[in-house]
Design an enzyme around this catalytic site. Structure first.
Site, PDB file in Angstrom:
ATOM      1  N   LYS A   1     -12.506   3.512  -5.566  1.00  0.00           N
ATOM      2  CA  LYS A   1     -12.310   4.784  -4.882  1.00  0.00           C
ATOM      3  C   LYS A   1     -13.441   5.782  -5.176  1.00  0.00           C
ATOM      4  O   LYS A   1     -14.224   5.598  -6.110  1.00  0.00           O
ATOM      5  CB  LYS A   1     -10.954   5.377  -5.287  1.00  0.00           C
ATOM      6  CG  LYS A   1      -9.774   4.530  -4.812  1.00  0.00           C
ATOM      7  CD  LYS A   1      -8.457   5.181  -5.194  1.00  0.00           C
ATOM      8  CE  LYS A   1      -7.270   4.383  -4.703  1.00  0.00           C
ATOM      9  NZ  LYS A   1      -6.002   5.068  -5.028  1.00  0.00           N
TER      10      LYS A   1
ATOM     11  N   TYR B   1      -4.235   3.790   5.437  1.00  0.00           N
ATOM     12  CA  TYR B   1      -3.027   4.186   4.713  1.00  0.00           C
ATOM     13  C   TYR B   1      -1.866   4.543   5.633  1.00  0.00           C
ATOM     14  O   TYR B   1      -0.952   5.267   5.228  1.00  0.00           O
ATOM     15  CB  TYR B   1      -3.340   5.352   3.768  1.00  0.00           C
ATOM     16  CG  TYR B   1      -4.121   4.930   2.545  1.00  0.00           C
ATOM     17  CD1 TYR B   1      -3.521   4.204   1.519  1.00  0.00           C
ATOM     18  CD2 TYR B   1      -5.465   5.240   2.414  1.00  0.00           C
ATOM     19  CE1 TYR B   1      -4.234   3.811   0.406  1.00  0.00           C
ATOM     20  CE2 TYR B   1      -6.194   4.851   1.294  1.00  0.00           C
ATOM     21  CZ  TYR B   1      -5.569   4.142   0.300  1.00  0.00           C
ATOM     22  OH  TYR B   1      -6.272   3.754  -0.810  1.00  0.00           O
TER      23      TYR B   1
ATOM     24  N   ASN C   1      -7.143   7.622  -8.938  1.00  0.00           N
ATOM     25  CA  ASN C   1      -6.875   6.589  -9.938  1.00  0.00           C
ATOM     26  C   ASN C   1      -7.841   5.410  -9.889  1.00  0.00           C
ATOM     27  O   ASN C   1      -7.495   4.301 -10.264  1.00  0.00           O
ATOM     28  CB  ASN C   1      -5.418   6.126  -9.855  1.00  0.00           C
ATOM     29  CG  ASN C   1      -5.077   5.480  -8.528  1.00  0.00           C
ATOM     30  OD1 ASN C   1      -5.934   5.274  -7.678  1.00  0.00           O
ATOM     31  ND2 ASN C   1      -3.809   5.156  -8.348  1.00  0.00           N
TER      32      ASN C   1
ATOM     33  N   HIS D   1      -7.887   0.689  -5.814  1.00  0.00           N
ATOM     34  CA  HIS D   1      -6.741   0.277  -4.995  1.00  0.00           C
ATOM     35  C   HIS D   1      -6.769  -1.231  -4.945  1.00  0.00           C
ATOM     36  O   HIS D   1      -7.835  -1.841  -4.876  1.00  0.00           O
ATOM     37  CB  HIS D   1      -6.877   0.826  -3.570  1.00  0.00           C
ATOM     38  CG  HIS D   1      -5.965   0.146  -2.589  1.00  0.00           C
ATOM     39  ND1 HIS D   1      -4.698   0.613  -2.317  1.00  0.00           N
ATOM     40  CD2 HIS D   1      -6.114  -0.984  -1.845  1.00  0.00           C
ATOM     41  CE1 HIS D   1      -4.119  -0.199  -1.432  1.00  0.00           C
ATOM     42  NE2 HIS D   1      -4.967  -1.172  -1.129  1.00  0.00           N
TER      43      HIS D   1
ATOM     44  N   GLU E   1      -4.954  -5.558   5.002  1.00  0.00           N
ATOM     45  CA  GLU E   1      -6.045  -4.775   4.431  1.00  0.00           C
ATOM     46  C   GLU E   1      -7.402  -5.464   4.504  1.00  0.00           C
ATOM     47  O   GLU E   1      -8.410  -4.805   4.786  1.00  0.00           O
ATOM     48  CB  GLU E   1      -5.717  -4.424   2.975  1.00  0.00           C
ATOM     49  CG  GLU E   1      -4.538  -3.473   2.859  1.00  0.00           C
ATOM     50  CD  GLU E   1      -4.142  -3.175   1.435  1.00  0.00           C
ATOM     51  OE1 GLU E   1      -3.285  -2.282   1.256  1.00  0.00           O
ATOM     52  OE2 GLU E   1      -4.668  -3.809   0.492  1.00  0.00           O
TER      53      GLU E   1
END
Length: 138
Positions: A10, A50, A113, A116, A127
């Site tokens: 990310k 998402y 975080n 992913h 995905e």
């Protein structure tokens, strides 16, 4: 069973120059990089990826975050890759992640975080082709 899974490094982790360290952690656990690219999602691209979270309260902030800077997307392959990647990443909330996991070591909070990873074969099936054509996965 040999599986493929999508992993995203990310924007927070990319901006901290953690790409190599994160990839290394997966490779050291026997996972193989089958595809890899660096790109910048648009807000619309992040919303599309998402879409499963569109009715959740964090959808707007998550898609803002995911489109704020470059990301690295990759397909990892190996025996039970989905579960193994999730273990290496650690819990979504870094406060609950085990010591030595990517999120425990590098995440700022539950949203920023660092990584992913697909959470199921069904998620991986959606995905992976979001970012990669069959010709790009070797």
């Amino acid at each position: 069973m040999i599986e493929r899974t999508l992993v995203i490094i990310k924007p927070d982790a990319v901006s901290k120059n953690l790409i190599g360290e994160i990839i290394s952690r997966f490779e050291k656990q026997g996972l193989r990089v089958a595809a890899l690219k660096k790109l910048k999602l648009t807000k619309e691209g992040a919303k599309g990826f998402y879409i499963v979270h569109k009715d959740r309260p964090f959808y707007e902030s998550l898609t803002d975050f995911m489109s704020e800077g470059p990301i690295v997307v990759m397909v990892l392959e190996g025996e039970d890759a989905i579960a193994r990647v999730r273990k290496i990443m650690g819990a979504t909330n870094p406060a609950q992640a085990e010591e030595g996991t990517i999120r425990k070591d590098f995440a700022e909070n539950i949203e920023r975080n660092a990584v992913h990873g697909s959470d199921s074969p069904q998620s991986a099936a959606y995905e992976i082709p979001y970012f990669f054509s069959a010709l790009e996965i070797l």
